[in-house]
Enzyme design. Sequence first.
Site, mmCIF file in Angstrom:
data_model
loop_
_atom_site.group_PDB
_atom_site.id
_atom_site.type_symbol
_atom_site.label_atom_id
_atom_site.label_comp_id
_atom_site.label_asym_id
_atom_site.label_seq_id
_atom_site.Cartn_x
_atom_site.Cartn_y
_atom_site.Cartn_z
ATOM 1 N N LYS A 1 -7.184 -1.271 11.785
ATOM 2 C CA LYS A 1 -5.797 -1.264 10.358
ATOM 3 C C LYS A 1 -4.831 -0.363 10.023
ATOM 4 O O LYS A 1 -4.110 -1.258 10.083
ATOM 5 C CB LYS A 1 -7.206 -1.418 9.769
ATOM 6 N N ASP B 1 5.535 -13.958 12.037
ATOM 7 C CA ASP B 1 4.252 -14.717 11.652
ATOM 8 C C ASP B 1 3.019 -13.756 11.828
ATOM 9 O O ASP B 1 2.702 -13.439 13.183
ATOM 10 C CB ASP B 1 4.059 -15.818 12.621
ATOM 11 N N GLU C 1 1.328 -1.322 0.217
ATOM 12 C CA GLU C 1 -0.188 0.189 -0.162
ATOM 13 C C GLU C 1 0.606 0.934 -0.116
ATOM 14 O O GLU C 1 1.595 0.857 0.892
ATOM 15 C CB GLU C 1 -0.757 0.206 1.350
ATOM 16 N N HIS D 1 -2.632 10.811 -0.535
ATOM 17 C CA HIS D 1 -2.583 9.080 -1.437
ATOM 18 C C HIS D 1 -2.958 8.898 -2.420
ATOM 19 O O HIS D 1 -2.223 7.934 -3.108
ATOM 20 C CB HIS D 1 -3.866 8.892 -0.560
HETATM 21 C C1 MEV Z 1 -5.327 2.875 5.337
HETATM 22 O O1 MEV Z 1 -4.862 2.135 4.754
HETATM 23 C C2 MEV Z 1 -5.711 3.418 6.527
HETATM 24 C C3 MEV Z 1 -6.745 4.240 7.330
HETATM 25 O O2 MEV Z 1 -8.354 3.958 6.686
HETATM 26 C C4 MEV Z 1 -6.728 4.312 9.133
HETATM 27 C C5 MEV Z 1 -7.626 5.411 9.603
HETATM 28 O O3 MEV Z 1 -8.647 5.692 8.607
HETATM 29 O O4 MEV Z 1 -6.927 5.930 10.917
HETATM 30 C C6 MEV Z 1 -5.969 5.428 6.610
#
Ligand code: MEV
Length: 424
Positions: free
Chosen positions: A259, A275, A81, A373
Amino acid sequence: MNGFSKFFEKDKDERLNLVKQFTKLKPSELLFIKNQTSNIEFERANKMIENVIGTFSLPLGIATNFNINNKNYIIPMVIEEPSIIAASSKAAKIANVLGGFKARSNTQYSIGQVHIVDCDDTDNAIKQIMKNTNQILRLANSKTHTLSKIKKGAKKISCRKVTIDEDILLIVELLIDVGNAMGANITNNMCEVISPFLEKITGGKSIMKILSNYSTSRIITASAIFDKNKIGGEKIVNKIILAYKIAMNDEYRAVTHNKGIMNGIVSVSNATCQDTRAIEAAAHAFASRTGRYLPLTTWTKNDHGDLIGSIKLPLSVGTVGGIINIHPMAKICLKIIQTTSAKTLSCIIASVGLAQNFAALYALVTDGIQKGHMKLHAKNLAIAAGTKLENVDMVVSKMIQANDISIQKAIELKKYFGNTMRKK
Ligand code: MEV
């Protein structure tokens, strides 16, 4: 960290040269990074897993600016990413203004479980196990000369009762100091070797003998203070705290919040061949430990209005054993990090997770996530559209100028550049 500023603007040789200066990599290791299209040859891959038909590569990048427990680090990250490495490096640079990251880990203990059913008297079975603790530990430790030699190995036994459909299951847990290893194999081995003895003294039958990936005896905490003046003042600090509170109060947001943290954690874990499934499973279980899924980080402010972030999670990682001994690039990545200690590696991984979370929240409450991004996304779109690599930058800037970052636009521009090139 001289020379690392604007690392992204340097070419491959310049970047590798800086890595060489910062680390103790040998010229052969630098060449290995430089020349490999795939860093594991077929024969090696074929020994790692079954039915191998090839290898699968991902980009390896370097996060810069990290200062953790007063030591400077450059950190290898493997991820598909865009933006993640740039975001971590930027967050680390801001954290440095007020002292960088402070991280610590408690123990490096793995947990092994033997699940026993059909004990006539479970309470008496527990008594027998506790009475024979020393013998069970001796038996477990007979499986490892390496750990025993360094006074590590199985340390403790505990028992739990769980009722399943009116039957009582006895769970015997072995706590093992695995030193610098992740320790899955030794944990499983120990569980298997003590199981017949456990059956004998309890009169029960063991159903499973396996480590638990919920590694609550490997908890890491890391924290950092972000100077309010470097992030747009107390207004932004308050917005980040609010963003955190939203995650505290809404599971749909909490999962995305975590995430983002895992973007950092998994990238470093990939680079050092950990792992990652075990790490993810434990992290999400820990996030749910109160019965609700919560963020793995907390955000508050100090009396000066600076932002304070901290992270707490279980991390089972190793610097020796398993695949780390086999994968040549993982070995080199550990050398780039310059540690042989699993505890230090855990502290680094947790700090990167925190940095990543700061960067995501900061972007979300300021420009929005897409701005940073999109340029990188545009690059991927240009490549996906089949643009020649030498034309990618041109196609990207045209997409940005046209404010149309889409695959259709990338295809249209690719054709245009293709045509103009041909006319010449
Ligand atoms: C994207 O890979 C991760 C985000 O969505 C994390 C977040 O929203 O805190 C930008």
